[in-house]
Scaffold this motif. Sequence first.
Motif, PDB file in Angstrom:
ATOM      1  N   ARG A 200       0.855  -1.193   0.000  1.00 36.12           N
ATOM      2  CA  ARG A 200       0.000   0.000   0.000  1.00 36.12           C
ATOM      3  C   ARG A 200       0.896   1.251   0.000  1.00 36.12           C
ATOM      4  NH1 ARG A 200      -3.619  -3.056  -0.851  1.00 36.12           N
ATOM      5  NH2 ARG A 200      -3.724  -1.566  -2.534  1.00 36.12           N
ATOM      6  N   VAL A 259      -0.933  -2.763  -7.975  1.00 35.44           N
ATOM      7  CA  VAL A 259      -1.219  -2.156  -9.281  1.00 35.44           C
ATOM      8  C   VAL A 259      -2.645  -1.604  -9.336  1.00 35.44           C
ATOM      9  CG1 VAL A 259      -2.046  -4.254 -10.460  1.00 35.44           C
ATOM     10  CG2 VAL A 259      -0.848  -2.502 -11.751  1.00 35.44           C
ATOM     11  N   THR A 456       0.467  -8.054  -8.617  1.00 33.24           N
ATOM     12  CA  THR A 456      -0.627  -8.246  -9.588  1.00 33.24           C
ATOM     13  C   THR A 456      -1.428  -9.480  -9.192  1.00 33.24           C
ATOM     14  OG1 THR A 456       0.782  -9.584 -11.014  1.00 33.24           O
ATOM     15  CG2 THR A 456       0.707  -7.226 -11.498  1.00 33.24           C
ATOM     16  N   ALA A 457      -1.404  -9.822  -7.907  1.00 30.90           N
ATOM     17  CA  ALA A 457      -1.925 -11.121  -7.464  1.00 30.90           C
ATOM     18  C   ALA A 457      -3.394 -11.344  -7.832  1.00 30.90           C
ATOM     19  CB  ALA A 457      -1.742 -11.263  -5.954  1.00 30.90           C
ATOM     20  N   CYS A 458      -4.212 -10.296  -7.814  1.00 32.76           N
ATOM     21  CA  CYS A 458      -5.630 -10.517  -8.110  1.00 32.76           C
ATOM     22  C   CYS A 458      -5.853 -10.887  -9.580  1.00 32.76           C
ATOM     23  CB  CYS A 458      -6.478  -9.316  -7.706  1.00 32.76           C
ATOM     24  SG  CYS A 458      -5.822  -7.744  -8.274  1.00 32.76           S
TER      25      CYS A 458
HETATM   26  S1  SF4 Z   1      -3.983  -8.522  -4.982  1.00 33.23           S
HETATM   27 FE1  SF4 Z   1      -4.600  -6.918  -6.453  1.00 33.23          FE
HETATM   28  S2  SF4 Z   1      -5.734  -5.404  -5.245  1.00 33.23           S
HETATM   29 FE2  SF4 Z   1      -4.622  -6.735  -3.805  1.00 33.23          FE
HETATM   30  S3  SF4 Z   1      -2.699  -5.655  -3.403  1.00 33.23           S
HETATM   31 FE3  SF4 Z   1      -2.282  -7.062  -5.087  1.00 33.23          FE
HETATM   32  S4  SF4 Z   1      -2.708  -5.874  -6.967  1.00 33.23           S
HETATM   33 FE4  SF4 Z   1      -3.593  -4.759  -5.237  1.00 33.23          FE
END
Ligand code: SF4
Length: 487
Positions: A200, A259, A456-458
């Motif tokens: 964050r 991201v 970019t995990a989501c």
């Molecule tokens: S999972 Fe997606 S929304 Fe969560 S921190 Fe990573 S990029 Fe951001």
Amino acid sequence: MCGILGLIDPGQAVVSELYRGGLALQHRGQDGAGLVVFDSRFHRLSGLGLLSELFRFKDPKNYPGSLGLVQLRYATAGEGSAEEVQPFVLSFPNGLALIHNGNLTNDASLRKLLEQRGYRRVNSLSDSETLLHVYADALTRQRALELSGLPRLPESAPENNEDLFEAARLTMMTCQGAFSVVMLIADRGLLAFRDPHGIRPLCMGRQGQKVAFASESVALDVIGLPLERDLLPGEAVFVDMQGNVHCRQLIPARPAHCVFEYIYLARPESVIDGHSVSAVRERLGQCLASRCTTANELQVVFDVPSSAEDAAISFAREVDLPYRKGIRKNPYSQRSFIAANQALRAGMVGTKFLFEKRVIDQQAVAVIDDSIVRGTTARRLVESLRQKGAWRVYFFSASPPVRHTCVYGIDMAVSSELAASTRNLEEMTHEIGVDHLQYQTLADLEDCLQGLPLCTACFSGNYPTAVDAEELEDIGRARAKVSAGAA
Ligand code: SF4
């Protein structure tokens, strides 16, 4: 996602600037707001709702002090009750107040650990309170060393603030997940730190002895402080009561910046980790246009207001089509994505957007949105466009399909709620009821961030921190409970 702002201005009352800076971060959370300032004691004000509502009948003179914190809450842990609204305050050790943006993935085990030791109980369901106790525990241990009379390393003396940094280092080692934190330490100053991945955002502004830490640079703009820099992942910065700044890299940085901040969360005016949010969004629109195979079928380009606006304008420019305001936002409606549950979200989509038949009727419209998360907004928008006479609807998502849960403080923790988690492109096209659907590719998204190390995990399922299946389930269960309870 939350908005946080800490400010110190030696000799000056900070409450008015905290309020104004907080308003600039209101888009990051509308569930609750809280503020604390310190003179010889803490003065705290918090409640559910918007910051302006919190201050409606309050006299700023009752909140004296030259340092303070403000937080705009968006509940991604806990039940969304008033008890969970930050700042959290502890009178021991020293007198501590904390605001936090992010999500701890090991909150449950940290609570057990604190309770097992038998002298700390986290009262609310907020992981931010857990974080405060973890820091307080670490600082208490430093004090115990002092009181034991055992010889200490000279650099651990409180006079040079190494005890505060050491407690921050221990907190970073103990907590997992995402945490951008600002703390107020009574009679000593403000301490800010960012997790080793810097998931964050957290930036610092400074002019002379006046220093602020904020989720987004737009809050610094509002209070007239130049952006100095972003905190580095794994770094802590302490500002003493005279406004002197002390910096420490406590843990080696392993950057993985969210991201989604650039795609949707942050305000376009902000600059995060060296990248202008609006410039990134313009590049997202250009990339979408460069891969568009249906440009000659389109007549007009709309954005889904307002986070897709910059992408839509650049998309329209690239495909040489007019950008029009077919969809406008009702400024008195909250963001539907951050509403607490699915029922609220569905209802809000109907009141959030207003449609202008004059520019929609008989047109083949290209709709640019920042993302498709649950599909609720997209489906309702498409229905409304067709009701207003749209001839064909082409939908473009400035980000790739959201297929994986976010465990770092964005409300996408329940995988069954993510429309694309079980659907391919054809099924999604059918699901939202459009004639054509195009997503951004992950490679293009990464290119738009020009080499910045990203989470970019989501989209990809590659989590920057170790997240075990049990933690994922815990977080998902907690969010599902909130959605169901509030519905
Ligand atoms: S999972 Fe997606 S929304 Fe969560 S921190 Fe990573 S990029 Fe951001």
